[in-house]
Write a protein that holds these residues in place. Structure first.
Motif, PDB file in Angstrom:
ATOM      1  N   ALA A 356       0.824  -1.217   0.000  1.00 28.09           N
ATOM      2  CA  ALA A 356       0.000   0.000   0.000  1.00 28.09           C
ATOM      3  C   ALA A 356       0.852   1.258   0.000  1.00 28.09           C
ATOM      4  O   ALA A 356       0.454   2.287  -0.562  1.00 28.09           O
ATOM      5  CB  ALA A 356      -0.931   0.004   1.209  1.00 28.09           C
ATOM      6  N   LYS A 357       2.038   1.196   0.603  1.00 33.32           N
ATOM      7  CA  LYS A 357       2.834   2.420   0.766  1.00 33.32           C
ATOM      8  C   LYS A 357       3.197   3.044  -0.572  1.00 33.32           C
ATOM      9  O   LYS A 357       3.117   4.269  -0.739  1.00 33.32           O
ATOM     10  CB  LYS A 357       4.111   2.104   1.565  1.00 33.32           C
ATOM     11  N   ILE A 358       3.595   2.218  -1.543  1.00 33.08           N
ATOM     12  CA  ILE A 358       4.013   2.772  -2.830  1.00 33.08           C
ATOM     13  C   ILE A 358       2.856   3.427  -3.572  1.00 33.08           C
ATOM     14  O   ILE A 358       3.057   4.329  -4.387  1.00 33.08           O
ATOM     15  CB  ILE A 358       4.676   1.678  -3.709  1.00 33.08           C
ATOM     16  N   MET A 359       1.638   2.996  -3.266  1.00 33.68           N
ATOM     17  CA  MET A 359       0.478   3.584  -3.936  1.00 33.68           C
ATOM     18  C   MET A 359       0.373   5.083  -3.657  1.00 33.68           C
ATOM     19  O   MET A 359      -0.149   5.847  -4.469  1.00 33.68           O
ATOM     20  CB  MET A 359      -0.813   2.896  -3.484  1.00 33.68           C
ATOM     21  N   GLN A 360       0.870   5.505  -2.501  1.00 34.48           N
ATOM     22  CA  GLN A 360       0.843   6.923  -2.144  1.00 34.48           C
ATOM     23  C   GLN A 360       1.954   7.730  -2.808  1.00 34.48           C
ATOM     24  O   GLN A 360       1.978   8.946  -2.695  1.00 34.48           O
ATOM     25  CB  GLN A 360       0.968   7.083  -0.624  1.00 34.48           C
ATOM     26  N   ILE A 361       2.846   7.027  -3.522  1.00 29.64           N
ATOM     27  CA  ILE A 361       4.034   7.678  -4.064  1.00 29.64           C
ATOM     28  C   ILE A 361       4.017   7.775  -5.580  1.00 29.64           C
ATOM     29  O   ILE A 361       4.236   8.852  -6.153  1.00 29.64           O
ATOM     30  CB  ILE A 361       5.307   6.949  -3.575  1.00 29.64           C
ATOM     31  N   PHE A 362       3.799   6.637  -6.289  1.00 30.65           N
ATOM     32  CA  PHE A 362       3.930   6.733  -7.744  1.00 30.65           C
ATOM     33  C   PHE A 362       2.701   7.328  -8.419  1.00 30.65           C
ATOM     34  O   PHE A 362       1.665   7.511  -7.802  1.00 30.65           O
ATOM     35  CB  PHE A 362       4.351   5.407  -8.393  1.00 30.65           C
ATOM     36  N   GLU A 363       2.869   7.662  -9.704  1.00 35.94           N
ATOM     37  CA  GLU A 363       1.889   8.422 -10.491  1.00 35.94           C
ATOM     38  C   GLU A 363       1.596   9.777  -9.858  1.00 35.94           C
ATOM     39  O   GLU A 363       0.489  10.299  -9.911  1.00 35.94           O
ATOM     40  CB  GLU A 363       0.568   7.643 -10.667  1.00 35.94           C
TER      41      GLU A 363
END
Length: 379
Positions: A356-363
């Motif tokens: 879930a953490k990366i979802m807040q970062i990429f795009e």
């Protein structure tokens, strides 16, 4: 617990049923093996392509599935509920197809697009650089016009499917300033293209993220998509759609965490009764369910605006922000529901939390989404 979806057609309902069956057979049965071993699932993406899941939002006359975006995103959500890395890579493939499908010439589309939308070729999106992530206008990778086409020199970073994809939507500098960036359809292999070691990531282990080193590789002139200097327009237009893809993936991940927590709460007993019957924990589950439903409603609202041809950039940023923050909160709460077991690899919730953490970062980081949203208030 099955998601009660409101789909626009019987065809869409059949498509979602096909997606669930395929995801249960091909994704859910393999995810733990590949994520733990950090191995790539060979043959999986061609299987998704054969099922027609890799070109869904593109018109049928271009070789796509002709599905509304609201349906495509719900397919991504179902995939993410089984395997987040595969769903993210599927979304990125769709993002990589966007420049050619939207800005390419008819000749370019006829040449390359059918195999891309059929999943015979898998794509990556190559915008970020080591010093240019959210600030895309600061990129330095150069595409110098030469007699044979464009000579590419520079470094591109954070490329999903890096080193494995068959093609990349590559953004490079052909001039000065923000109007000096262009988009090229780069092949997956070329003389003068090499790859760094895949990043050692917190999650999404089964699909590599790598850095590309371009050392004078020459791409044919017909690889230019759109016109010179149109790159940022193409990139930002694509990212509006890509943010919705990530919102859907985050929602699917959160849904999986919620279902795991509910199942565990109905099995685990303390003080003579199931823990789901304790009000304190029941309220945690209720908040988790509300967050997942809110995330889904938010990305569907943006998708329906897109399907109607209405502006949706602001709503895409809202959806990306809401859904990914929800996924982080819901997966963290799922670990809490499991207690000490949630901190072990015996159950998937610890993986969900890492993913879930990366979802807040990429795009575009969620701080960038807040910036986009806040600028909408200016008069």
């Amino acid at each position: 617990m099955a998601v009660d979806r409101l789909l626009p057609t019987q065809e869409a309902e059949d498509l979602l049923e096909l997606t669930r069956d395929l995801a249960d057979k091909e994704l859910a049965t393999r995810v733990e093996q590949h994520e733990r071993a950090e191995t790539y699932p060979e043959g999986l993406f061609p299987t998704l392509g054969e099922a027609g899941l890799l070109g869904l939002p593109y018109p049928e006359d271009l070789g796509g599935g002709g599905q509304p975006y609201e349906v495509y995103l719900q397919v991504l959500e179902e995939l993410a509920a089984r395997w987040a890395a595969v769903a993210v890579a599927t979304s990125v493939h769709g993002l990589a197809c966007f420049p050619l499908a939207t800005y390419g010439s008819e000749e370019q589309q006829q040449c390359w697009l059918p195999s891309m939308l059929a999943g015979e070729q898998i794509g990556g999106y190559s915008l970020s650089e080591p010093q240019a992530g959210s600030d895309a206008a600061a990129l330095r990778c150069k595409a110098e016009q030469v007699e044979d086409g464009y000579r590419i020199t520079g470094t591109k970073a954070w490329i999903t499917h890096g080193g494995i994809a068959d093609f990349y939507a590559l953004f490079a500098r052909t001039g000065e300033g923000s109007a000096g960036i262009s988009c090229l359809l780069a092949p997956g292999q070329a003389d003068g293209l090499s790859w760094g070691k895949p990043e050692e990531k917190m999650g999404l282990h089964a699909v590599p993220t790598a850095t590309a080193h371009w050392d004078g590789a020459v791409l044919d002139a017909d690889r230019l998509i759109g016109r010179e200097g149109q790159g940022l327009q193409i990139a930002f237009s694509a990212l509006d759609s890509g943010r919705l893809g990530i919102a859907a993936c985050a929602t699917g991940l959160a849904q999986a965490a919620l279902e795991a927590a509910v199942d565990y709460a109905n099995e685990r007993e303390t003080f003579g009764r199931k823990i789901v019957d304790h009000q304190g924990l029941g309220f945690v589950l209720a908040d988790m369910a509300a967050a997942v439903d809110s995330a889904r409603a938010t990305y569907l609202d943006a998708a329906r605006r897109r399907d109607l041809g209405r502006p949706y950039s602001w709503q895409a940023s809202v959806a990306k922000l809401v859904a990914t923050d929800a996924a982080m909160k819901v997966t963290t709460d799922a670990v809490q529901v499991f207690g000490g077991y949630g901190y072990t690899r015996d159950f998937p919730v610890e993986r969900f939390m890492r993913e879930a953490k990366i979802m807040q970062i990429f795009e575009g980081t969620n701080q960038i989404q807040r910036l986009v949203i806040s600028r909408g208030f200016a008069r």
